[in-house]
Design an enzyme around this catalytic site. Structure first.
Site, short mmCIF file in Angstrom:
data_model
loop_
_atom_site.label_atom_id
_atom_site.label_comp_id
_atom_site.label_asym_id
_atom_site.label_seq_id
_atom_site.Cartn_x
_atom_site.Cartn_y
_atom_site.Cartn_z
N ASP A 129 30.31 22.93 71.25
CA ASP A 129 31.40 22.24 72.04
C ASP A 129 30.94 22.62 73.38
O ASP A 129 30.08 23.54 73.79
CB ASP A 129 32.72 22.65 71.72
CG ASP A 129 33.57 21.38 71.98
OD1 ASP A 129 33.23 20.73 72.82
OD2 ASP A 129 34.85 21.30 71.47
C1 BGC Z 1 36.14 18.94 73.33
C2 BGC Z 1 35.27 18.02 72.09
C3 BGC Z 1 34.54 17.08 73.10
C4 BGC Z 1 33.86 17.56 74.32
C5 BGC Z 1 32.84 16.75 75.14
C6 BGC Z 1 35.39 19.42 74.43
O1 BGC Z 1 36.15 19.86 75.61
O2 BGC Z 1 36.79 20.11 72.43
O3 BGC Z 1 36.03 17.64 71.52
O4 BGC Z 1 33.65 16.11 72.30
O5 BGC Z 1 34.74 18.21 75.11
O6 BGC Z 1 33.97 15.77 75.77
#
Ligand code: BGC
Length: 765
Positions: free
Chosen positions: A295
């Site tokens: 993530d």
């Molecule tokens: C979130 C993810 C997301 C990623 C990219 C993160 O802050 O937890 O779910 O896919 O950002 O945008």
């Protein structure tokens, strides 16, 4: 049940729980010809080029996480041109993607295409209900269709890969991201995870309207302590295996191409450096052939977690424990080459990560035509296409849950003399789009007011009064004070409108940005002046229909007690107002069922129907020594699986084909469902079982099947659920999925509160 009896049943060990949910086999990610092409490429690549494949950067177009350093744009450009960036996220639109892809493919030595990711959570430009709402439809075809359309639009706009579906089971409504998932139950969650993957990926990932799915967040992100986002998850092996992992496993079996690890610490290790989760379970036991992306910045965050000493150490730990792609930490791009050079990371581990990423790129057809998803003309034609909007309206009305309808006040007659529509949310064209709304145009939703105006006859007068605001000031400020308005100046007009009207439709709930990432709350009630507004309006006109707009289960307090009608309308997307009006005026008979329990008070959280019995489940001698609260009930206000209709259904007691089955036999559970009311409608018939005695304590009920049945007035249908030992299996203390012989109860009902079980025995032989 004895241990040896359980061992006998181990021969029945299930390769896959929820096996019945798996669709026809998708095109496999691994085939010999592709693997050979990957071998050839790997042989040509330098270590730097390999590391480049593992590096993902975010474009500034849409920032979805913290950015600790201002990016050096020239260096980024060079990194793409020289094959040192394998992926980007948040790049907006076909033309921009094409430009960046061109730089990578034409500029770099080996012409390896990049993969472009984006959070397409419930639609790209045409917005569907937030995922929790959509789960309330219990309609897998509708959910697949919504993901299909989201993929079609996103793929037309240059997206190869969506960071969805979020398959985290969530049992705590304080967690803002409960809106992104399918709710509290692993069976329903698995079915929906599979439905969404099928929709995003379609039958063939190469197709220019398919995008690769990404199951997230692996794992236990929904179990953060106290419902706080990014918080520690400390859960048992049993909960991990029986509750958290099933949706991931089912969706991987359905061909999901990628997985995103979670931010949280689970049992002492942040997920991104969790070898057991990533290598042993996901890539080992489940043979997942795709790749794992971290993530946002999560590799770097292992420093804050306190398990790595610096970014280099973090890169080493993450790669060794099975993470393949680094989103936004720049840990791999800075340190991996030297880690391989000094032997801290084996070159074979790097090669394996690269192979997995290349596999997905091949499967997406990017090597044949890297521009297959960036055609601006297609993008223009497909975004918000009329048929997409029509589907969004249909999925939205299927997602609405009727919680209360005293005196059958609904449906309304479209020829009513005068309707008062009240509430800031009723006029707001932004809130229905919800959080994670892709590339929705701001304020593009059909508001409830617009929906009602379009639905009524020419002689009906519709008055609108805002009453009180739900959000004040900058709605993106993310501060609780935004929801604490004290301005009652709109009350007078609201009360006056209510007095004059035959009926009031009052919208209450949450602003779009009150749920979602980083939006955990300790008060999940109706904030600000909403309870007060309800009291004033319903005193002026008791025929007050409350329409809820929210992304999480709410604590409704007096509104739930006093309102004659409650319609759960969530954040329903682009066509919200039309969909709600369809239900209010009876164009559509509501058929949704809650995918998550609604607590009576926030103090009950986490709350879910599949809880354990405890050793003290009942009052006993009437004193306090049993498992309960002294200030409220144990039960939720509205349970999982609950939802009403404008018609009524009768469900017969379940009939069993046998009172005992052997491990290789199938039990048929039959129930008759009859539409006993005046209208056609759909009922979700739900099958639950209870394993009475296990090697470990078992939930008091577990969903094992459901069918959504449409019936004309007076019509009856038999619903048959087959049950095999596979359906009764769980991850036992012996570390395997197995069904343990003994007594089981079966419940068939229209919510998780169904009682009147019948009993059967699972024999050892
Ligand atoms: C979130 C993810 C997301 C990623 C990219 C993160 O802050 O937890 O779910 O896919 O950002 O945008």
């Amino acid at each position: 049940m004895t241990y040896s009896a359980a061992r006998l049943l181990r021969s029945l060990l299930l390769a896959l729980p929820f096996a019945a949910l798996a669709p026809a086999a998708p095109a496999p990610l691994v085939d010999a010809a592709t693997e050979q092409r990957i071998d050839t490429l790997l042989a040509q690549m330098t270590v730097e080029e390999k590391v480049g494949q593992l590096h993902q950067l975010s474009n500034a177009f849409d920032t979805t996480g913290p950015v600790p350093e201002k990016p050096d744009e020239l260096a980024r450009y060079e990194a793409i041109r020289t094959g040192r960036t394998g992926s980007a996220l948040n790049v907006g639109g076909a033309a921009s993607v094409r430009r960046i892809q061109q730089l990578a493919v034409e500029g770099s030595r080996l012409h390896i295409p990049m993969i472009f990711g984006y959070d397409v959570i419930h639609g790209y430009r045409t917005i569907f209900p937030v995922p929790l709402a959509e789960a309330a439809s219990w309609d897998l075809d509708a959910i697949t269709l919504s993901a299909r359309i989201a993929a079609t639009e996103a793929a037309a706009a240059g997206v190869d890969w969506t960071f969805a579906p979020m398959v985290d089971i969530a049992r705590d409504a304080r967690w803002g991201r409960i809106m992104e998932g399918a709710g509290e139950d692993p069976y329903l969650g698995s079915a929906i995870a599979v439905a969404r993957v099928r929709g995003f990926q379609g039958p063939d990932l190469r197709s220019p309207d398919a995008v690769a799915a990404c199951l997230k967040h692996f794992a236990a992100y929904g179990f953060g302590e106290a419902g706080r986002d990014y918080n520690t998850a400390d859960l048992s092996e049993s909960t991990l295996q029986n509750v958290v992992l099933p949706p991931f496993r089912a969706a991987i079996a359905a061909g999901a191409a990628t997985v995103m690890s979670s931010f949280n610490d689970i049992g002492g290790l942040p997920a991104v450096v969790h070898t057991r989760l990533q290598r042993t379970i996901l890539k080992g036991e489940w043979r997942f052939p795709g790749f794992i992306v971290s993530d946002w910045g999560a590799i770097r965050e292992s420093l804050a977690h306190g398990v790595s000493v610096d970014l280099r150490d973090a890169a080493r730990l993450a790669l060794l424990s099975g993470n393949d792609m680094d989103m936004e930490s720049a840990a791999y791009s800075r340190h991996l080459a030297s880690l391989v050079a000094d032997g801290s990371v084996p070159a074979t581990s790097l090669d394996d990560a690269v192979r997995r990423i290349l596999r997905v790129k091949f499967a997406l057809g990017l090597f044949d035509d890297p521009y297959r998803r960036c055609d601006p003309a297609r993008e223009k034609r497909l975004l918000e296409a009329p048929e997409h909007l029509a589907a969004a309206r249909d999925v939205a009305r299927k997602s609405i849950v009727l919680l209360k309808n005293t005196g059958s006040l609904l449906p309304l007659d479209p020829k009513l003399r005068r309707i008062a529509v009240i509430g800031w949310l009723a006029g707001d064209k932004d809130t229905p789009l919800g959080n994670w709304r892709g590339q929705a145009r701001p304020d593009s939703a059909i508001s409830l007011l617009e929906g009602i105006r379009a639905a009524v006859g020419p002689r009906t007068v519709v008055d609108y009064a805002e009453g009180a605001k739900v959000t004040i000031g900058d709605r993106h400020a993310f501060m609780d004070s935004q929801y604490n308005t004290t301005d009652r100046s709109g009350f007078r007009a609201a009360v006056a409108a209510a007095r004059k009207a035959d009926v009031v439709v009052l919208a209450l709930g949450e602003d779009a940005w009150q749920t979602g990432e980083g939006r955990s709350q300790t008060d999940i009630g109706l904030k600000g002046l909403q309870q007060e507004l309800f009291a004033a309006v319903s005193a002026a006109n008791p025929r007050t229909i409350v329409v809820l707009m929210n992304g999480r289960p709410l604590v409704l307090g007096r509104v739930a007690e006093k309102a004659p009608v409650l319609v759960e309308a969530w954040h329903l997307g682009s066509q919200a107002g039309h969909a709600i009006a369809d239900v209010l005026f009876g164009q559509y008979n509501p058929s949704g069922k809650l995918p998550a329990s609604f607590p009576r008070t926030v103090g009950q959280c986490p709350i879910y129907y599949a809880h354990k019995n405890t050793g003290r489940p009942i009052p006993g001698d009437g004193r306090v020594f049993w498992s309960h609260y002294t200030d409220t009930l144990n039960t939720p206000l509205y349970p999982f699986g609950f939802g009403l209709s404008y018609t009524t259904f009768n469900l017969s007691a379940p009939r069993l084909s046998a009172t005992a089955i052997g491990p290789r036999e199938t039990l048929q559970v039959t129930a008759t469902v009859t539409n006993t009311g005046p209208r056609a409608g759909a009922e979700v018939v739900q099958l639950y079982t209870r394993d009475m005695v296990g090697s470990e304590t078992r939930p008091v009920k577990e969903l094992k099947g459901f069918r959504k049945i449409e019936l004309q007035p007076g019509e009856s249908r038999e619903v048959v659920f087959p049950i095999t030992s596979a359906d009764l299996a769980y991850f036992t203390p012996r570390g395997v999925w197995e069904a343990e012989p003994g007594e089981f109860q079966v419940f068939v009902g229209n919510s998780s509160e169904s009682d009147q079980p019948v009993t059967f025995t699972l024999r050892a032989e």
